[in-house]
Design a protein around this motif. Structure first.
Motif, PDB file in Angstrom:
ATOM      1  N   ALA A 169      -7.967 -12.692   5.201  1.00 53.15           N
ATOM      2  CA  ALA A 169      -7.719 -11.468   5.966  1.00 53.15           C
ATOM      3  C   ALA A 169      -6.702 -10.576   5.258  1.00 53.15           C
ATOM      4  N   ALA A 170      -5.753 -11.207   4.575  1.00 55.60           N
ATOM      5  CA  ALA A 170      -4.717 -10.428   3.874  1.00 55.60           C
ATOM      6  C   ALA A 170      -5.341  -9.686   2.693  1.00 55.60           C
ATOM      7  N   ILE A 171      -6.261 -10.357   2.004  1.00 57.29           N
ATOM      8  CA  ILE A 171      -6.937  -9.718   0.868  1.00 57.29           C
ATOM      9  C   ILE A 171      -7.757  -8.532   1.380  1.00 57.29           C
ATOM     10  N   LYS A 172      -8.443  -8.792   2.451  1.00 56.45           N
ATOM     11  CA  LYS A 172      -9.285  -7.748   3.050  1.00 56.45           C
ATOM     12  C   LYS A 172      -8.422  -6.549   3.484  1.00 56.45           C
ATOM     13  N   GLN A 173      -7.281  -6.867   4.083  1.00 51.14           N
ATOM     14  CA  GLN A 173      -6.368  -5.819   4.555  1.00 51.14           C
ATOM     15  C   GLN A 173      -5.914  -4.924   3.390  1.00 51.14           C
ATOM     16  N   LEU A 174      -5.579  -5.581   2.270  1.00 49.58           N
ATOM     17  CA  LEU A 174      -5.129  -4.812   1.105  1.00 49.58           C
ATOM     18  C   LEU A 174      -6.286  -3.980   0.547  1.00 49.58           C
ATOM     19  N   GLU A 175      -7.476  -4.572   0.534  1.00 51.36           N
ATOM     20  CA  GLU A 175      -8.639  -3.833   0.024  1.00 51.36           C
ATOM     21  C   GLU A 175      -8.935  -2.608   0.895  1.00 51.36           C
ATOM     22  N   THR A 176      -8.770  -2.785   2.180  1.00 52.30           N
ATOM     23  CA  THR A 176      -8.991  -1.653   3.096  1.00 52.30           C
ATOM     24  C   THR A 176      -7.970  -0.543   2.838  1.00 52.30           C
ATOM     25  N   LEU A 177      -6.713  -0.953   2.672  1.00 53.07           N
ATOM     26  CA  LEU A 177      -5.659   0.035   2.396  1.00 53.07           C
ATOM     27  C   LEU A 177      -5.953   0.746   1.078  1.00 53.07           C
ATOM     28  N   GLY A 178      -6.366  -0.046   0.074  1.00 55.71           N
ATOM     29  CA  GLY A 178      -6.681   0.517  -1.239  1.00 55.71           C
ATOM     30  C   GLY A 178      -7.775   1.577  -1.126  1.00 55.71           C
ATOM     31  N   LYS A 179      -8.792   1.237  -0.375  1.00 61.74           N
ATOM     32  CA  LYS A 179      -9.917   2.161  -0.209  1.00 61.74           C
ATOM     33  C   LYS A 179      -9.431   3.451   0.443  1.00 61.74           C
ATOM     34  N   GLN A 180      -8.648   3.267   1.490  1.00 60.74           N
ATOM     35  CA  GLN A 180      -8.113   4.406   2.234  1.00 60.74           C
ATOM     36  C   GLN A 180      -7.293   5.330   1.324  1.00 60.74           C
ATOM     37  N   LEU A 181      -6.553   4.718   0.397  1.00 57.08           N
ATOM     38  CA  LEU A 181      -5.675   5.485  -0.483  1.00 57.08           C
ATOM     39  C   LEU A 181      -6.366   5.898  -1.784  1.00 57.08           C
ATOM     40  N   ALA A 182      -7.552   5.356  -2.000  1.00 60.50           N
ATOM     41  CA  ALA A 182      -8.234   5.503  -3.286  1.00 60.50           C
ATOM     42  C   ALA A 182      -7.372   4.965  -4.436  1.00 60.50           C
ATOM     43  N   GLY A 212       0.824  -1.211   0.000  1.00 61.36           N
ATOM     44  CA  GLY A 212       0.000   0.000   0.000  1.00 61.36           C
ATOM     45  C   GLY A 212       0.856   1.258   0.000  1.00 61.36           C
ATOM     46  N   LYS A 213       1.870   1.255   0.851  1.00 57.06           N
ATOM     47  CA  LYS A 213       2.758   2.424   0.936  1.00 57.06           C
ATOM     48  C   LYS A 213       3.459   2.686  -0.396  1.00 57.06           C
ATOM     49  N   LEU A 214       3.882   1.592  -1.025  1.00 56.50           N
ATOM     50  CA  LEU A 214       4.619   1.736  -2.282  1.00 56.50           C
ATOM     51  C   LEU A 214       3.700   2.302  -3.372  1.00 56.50           C
TER      52      LEU A 214
END
Ligand code: GDP
Length: 297
Positions: A144-157, A119-121
């Motif tokens: 949970a890992a997929i969900k975590q990435l999706e959450t980060l994606g949403k946060q970052l748009a 996500g940071k990258l």
């Protein structure tokens, strides 16, 4: 703070030689004894320490130093140069594919910070490099890992490509790259599965993903806090699948510095970025010279 112990010890060692108008071989020897101990205490790989001490000693007793008007300063400069070299010399840039999308594979053990760093990258690539990244959730073993990435994606748009957990990671990567081409994403960041330990199954899977399209970068994410373990992990991943660079996370913690100072020399692969916190903007390009300056004060 990271490198605190190492930094303190090296600085006090340096202080002793700094203003000397004459530096003898005995002075250098004494200094290098202290440097050696400081590095070992910082959990730097033993062979790396040995080679480092040898290189600095050879240069420090050379004619140019002995003849110089400020030999103390010269010796310090040599230590700084060699520390910089140890960490890779120049800052190592991302290799972008001239024919997009650039494919970046993120690999590493569970808990190292791989998903967070993906996500940071993506965030950094968009902000600082003006790219249009696509994140890909390829860790099909952990919903949970997929969900975590999706959450980060949403946060970052930033969009996250996912096909759930019933599709193979190879297929996911394949389709994600196709999707990126169609939708004009220019960087694809694939968050692959992590395991608790290195095993053959994991390596085979990573090799299979690699085989679809040679990634432009394979970044290994390792936790700086784990010291020599991080170095061993880097060596194993590099031997098994070939990595192009390392991202060292949790450098905001009080790591002693062993991983940062050993990885490049052991694997011959550069540290490209460092994680400096949990937030999405806490990823920085790694600059060996700046890091050496920070350590030596
Ligand atoms: P993964 O299992 O490798 O995908 O690891 P995660 O991305 O889930 O990260 C594991 C934990 O480490 C999370 O709590 C992250 O917030 C944390 N983390 C990741 N990178 C950093 C960093 O650079 N600094 C700090 N302090 N925490 C980090």
């Amino acid at each position: 703070m990271a490198f605190e112990g190492l930094s303190e010890r090296l600085q006090s060692t340096i202080q002793k030689i700094k203003g000397k108008g004459k530096v003898t071989e005995a002075d250098v020897k004494q200094m290098m004894r202290e440097v050696r101990l400081a590095l070992i205490e910082a959990d730097v790989n033993l062979k790396v320490v040995k080679d480092f001490v040898k290189r600095v000693s050879e240069r420090a007793v050379g004619a140019e130093v002995m003849k110089s008007l400020t030999p103390g300063q010269q010796v310090i400069k040599i230590v700084k140069d060699e520390l910089t070299e140890l960490m890779g010399g120049e800052h190592s840039q991302i290799k972008f594919n001239p024919k997009p999308p650039t494919v970046i594979m993120m690999v590493g053990l569970q808990g190292a910070g791989k998903t967070t760093t993906s996500g940071k990258l993506a965030n950094l690539l968009r902000k600082k490099y003006n790219r249009k990244p696509l994140l890909v959730a390829a860790d099909v073993y952990r919903p949970a890992a997929i969900k975590q990435l999706e959450t980060l994606g949403k946060q970052l748009a930033i969009p996250v490509f996912s096909l759930g957990t019933d599709v193979s990671p190879v297929k996911i990567a394949e389709e994600a790259i196709e999707h990126a081409k169609k939708e004009h994403y220019d960087v694809v960041i694939i968050d692959t599965a992590g395991r608790l330990h290195i095993d053959e199954e994991l390596m085979d899977e990573l090799k299979n993903i690699r085989a679809i399209k040679e990634p432009d970068e394979v970044f290994l994410v390792v936790d700086a806090m784990t010291g020599q373990d991080a170095v061993n992990v880097a060596q194993s991943f590099n031997e098994a699948i070939g990595i192009t660079g390392v991202i060292l996370t949790k450098l905001d913690g009080d790591t002693r510095g062993g991983a940062a100072l050993s990885i490049r020399a052991v694997t011959e692969k550069p540290i490209k970025f460092v994680g400096m916190g949990e937030k999405m903007d806490a990823l920085e390009p790694f600059h060996p010279e700046r890091m050496a300056s920070r350590i030596l004060g």
